[in-house]
Design a protein around this motif. Sequence first.
Motif, PDB file in Angstrom:
ATOM      1  N   LYS A 148       0.830  -1.207   0.000  1.00 48.43           N
ATOM      2  CA  LYS A 148       0.000   0.000   0.000  1.00 48.43           C
ATOM      3  C   LYS A 148       0.862   1.254   0.000  1.00 48.43           C
ATOM      4  N   ARG A 149       1.909   1.238   0.825  1.00 49.27           N
ATOM      5  CA  ARG A 149       2.787   2.389   0.896  1.00 49.27           C
ATOM      6  C   ARG A 149       3.554   2.582  -0.416  1.00 49.27           C
ATOM      7  N   ALA A 150       3.836   1.508  -1.122  1.00 45.38           N
ATOM      8  CA  ALA A 150       4.575   1.619  -2.380  1.00 45.38           C
ATOM      9  C   ALA A 150       3.822   2.501  -3.367  1.00 45.38           C
ATOM     10  N   ARG A 151       2.516   2.307  -3.478  1.00 41.82           N
ATOM     11  CA  ARG A 151       1.739   3.166  -4.383  1.00 41.82           C
ATOM     12  C   ARG A 151       1.819   4.619  -3.943  1.00 41.82           C
ATOM     13  N   ALA A 152       1.711   4.848  -2.639  1.00 37.50           N
ATOM     14  CA  ALA A 152       1.753   6.219  -2.127  1.00 37.50           C
ATOM     15  C   ALA A 152       3.123   6.865  -2.343  1.00 37.50           C
ATOM     16  N   ILE A 174       1.518  -2.063  -8.632  1.00 33.02           N
ATOM     17  CA  ILE A 174       2.523  -2.442  -7.642  1.00 33.02           C
ATOM     18  C   ILE A 174       2.553  -3.960  -7.595  1.00 33.02           C
ATOM     19  N   ARG A 175       3.727  -4.520  -7.785  1.00 35.63           N
ATOM     20  CA  ARG A 175       3.856  -5.972  -7.839  1.00 35.63           C
ATOM     21  C   ARG A 175       4.994  -6.431  -6.928  1.00 35.63           C
ATOM     22  N   GLY A 176       5.260  -7.737  -6.937  1.00 31.75           N
ATOM     23  CA  GLY A 176       6.316  -8.287  -6.093  1.00 31.75           C
ATOM     24  C   GLY A 176       7.178  -9.266  -6.851  1.00 31.75           C
ATOM     25  N   GLN A 177       7.635  -8.872  -8.047  1.00 30.53           N
ATOM     26  CA  GLN A 177       8.435  -9.770  -8.870  1.00 30.53           C
ATOM     27  C   GLN A 177       9.728 -10.152  -8.155  1.00 30.53           C
ATOM     28  N   ALA A 189       2.105   1.487 -19.636  1.00 34.15           N
ATOM     29  CA  ALA A 189       1.730   0.936 -18.332  1.00 34.15           C
ATOM     30  C   ALA A 189       2.988   0.717 -17.503  1.00 34.15           C
ATOM     31  N   MET A 190       2.947   1.171 -16.253  1.00 28.75           N
ATOM     32  CA  MET A 190       4.099   1.092 -15.360  1.00 28.75           C
ATOM     33  C   MET A 190       3.856   0.060 -14.266  1.00 28.75           C
ATOM     34  N   SER A 191       4.916  -0.656 -13.905  1.00 22.26           N
ATOM     35  CA  SER A 191       4.865  -1.619 -12.816  1.00 22.26           C
ATOM     36  C   SER A 191       6.099  -1.434 -11.951  1.00 22.26           C
ATOM     37  N   PHE A 192       5.909  -1.358 -10.620  1.00 25.13           N
ATOM     38  CA  PHE A 192       7.024  -1.192  -9.693  1.00 25.13           C
ATOM     39  C   PHE A 192       6.938  -2.240  -8.591  1.00 25.13           C
ATOM     40  N   ASN A 193       8.103  -2.699  -8.153  1.00 27.25           N
ATOM     41  CA  ASN A 193       8.207  -3.713  -7.120  1.00 27.25           C
ATOM     42  C   ASN A 193       8.128  -3.048  -5.747  1.00 27.25           C
ATOM     43  N   TRP A 194       7.232  -3.536  -4.886  1.00 36.00           N
ATOM     44  CA  TRP A 194       7.078  -2.937  -3.552  1.00 36.00           C
ATOM     45  C   TRP A 194       8.358  -3.037  -2.737  1.00 36.00           C
ATOM     46  N   HIS A 210      14.464   5.812 -14.424  1.00 33.30           N
ATOM     47  CA  HIS A 210      14.801   4.790 -15.420  1.00 33.30           C
ATOM     48  C   HIS A 210      13.565   4.413 -16.235  1.00 33.30           C
ATOM     49  N   GLU A 211      12.453   4.160 -15.540  1.00 28.31           N
ATOM     50  CA  GLU A 211      11.240   3.731 -16.248  1.00 28.31           C
ATOM     51  C   GLU A 211      10.613   4.876 -17.036  1.00 28.31           C
TER      52      GLU A 211
END
Length: 251
Positions: A148-152, A174-177, A189-194, A210-211
């Motif tokens: 949740k905090r990762a999105r914020a 927000i994902r956990g790859q 579309a953007m995806s970031f690891n928490w 970078h992204e």
Amino acid sequence: MTTIPYRIRRSERARRARILVDGDGVEVVVPRRFPLRDVAPFVEEKRAWIERTLRRLRESETELPAPRLEDAGLVPYLGERLRLSVRVEPGRQREHVRRRGDELLVALPADAERLAPRHGQLALLRAEAPLLPADGALRGALERWYRKRARAEVEPRLDAACARAGTSYTRLQIRGQRTRWASCSSSGAMSFNWRLLLAPAEILDYVVEHEVAHLELLDHSPLFWRLLASRCPDWREHEGWLRRHGHALKL
């Protein structure tokens, strides 16, 4: 000569055998029809690289203390160390995690299936046997809070970087790859690891830049790195930090 312990994972997507080395050990990923008898020779062929990588991981772990998932333990948050205050509350139906200054307050339900006895006591429900949350319960609650905090944390950084670059993205996930910190698709579309929240803030800032650069150049050509350097002059330092310590960014 010592034997290198490893686990094997078959993958429908794998085109060839490869080896992953991280804080969890050595994993050999093989295509579905890869003969298992060929795995051991393949690992032996890569022995020098595996041992060198394992040594480097052990050295980096001494520089980056692991999170302590227990009451009064410490967990990292964008370069800070937050002290956990963990409480098990009878009657509580849902977990609750909130930050108060440099403390992270965690309230967990008093569910017998999710508790472990302190000091190995067997009487799980006896009043005189103090209970602690099982590792999985605490870890799960913390991971959901970090997500949740990762999105914020990511969203305002991403919006600001796009505004500076004069670009825009279409969606944020927000994902956990396990092996990827972030991605940018051709549609924006953007995806970031928490788990980036377990790194210093400047590392998250770098990954965002970078992204955002990928919104203009979807490759890692010399032109891309020049564009990134114009926006993040210290990118090499941050990229190197992730290579050295990325395996340790986990709960």
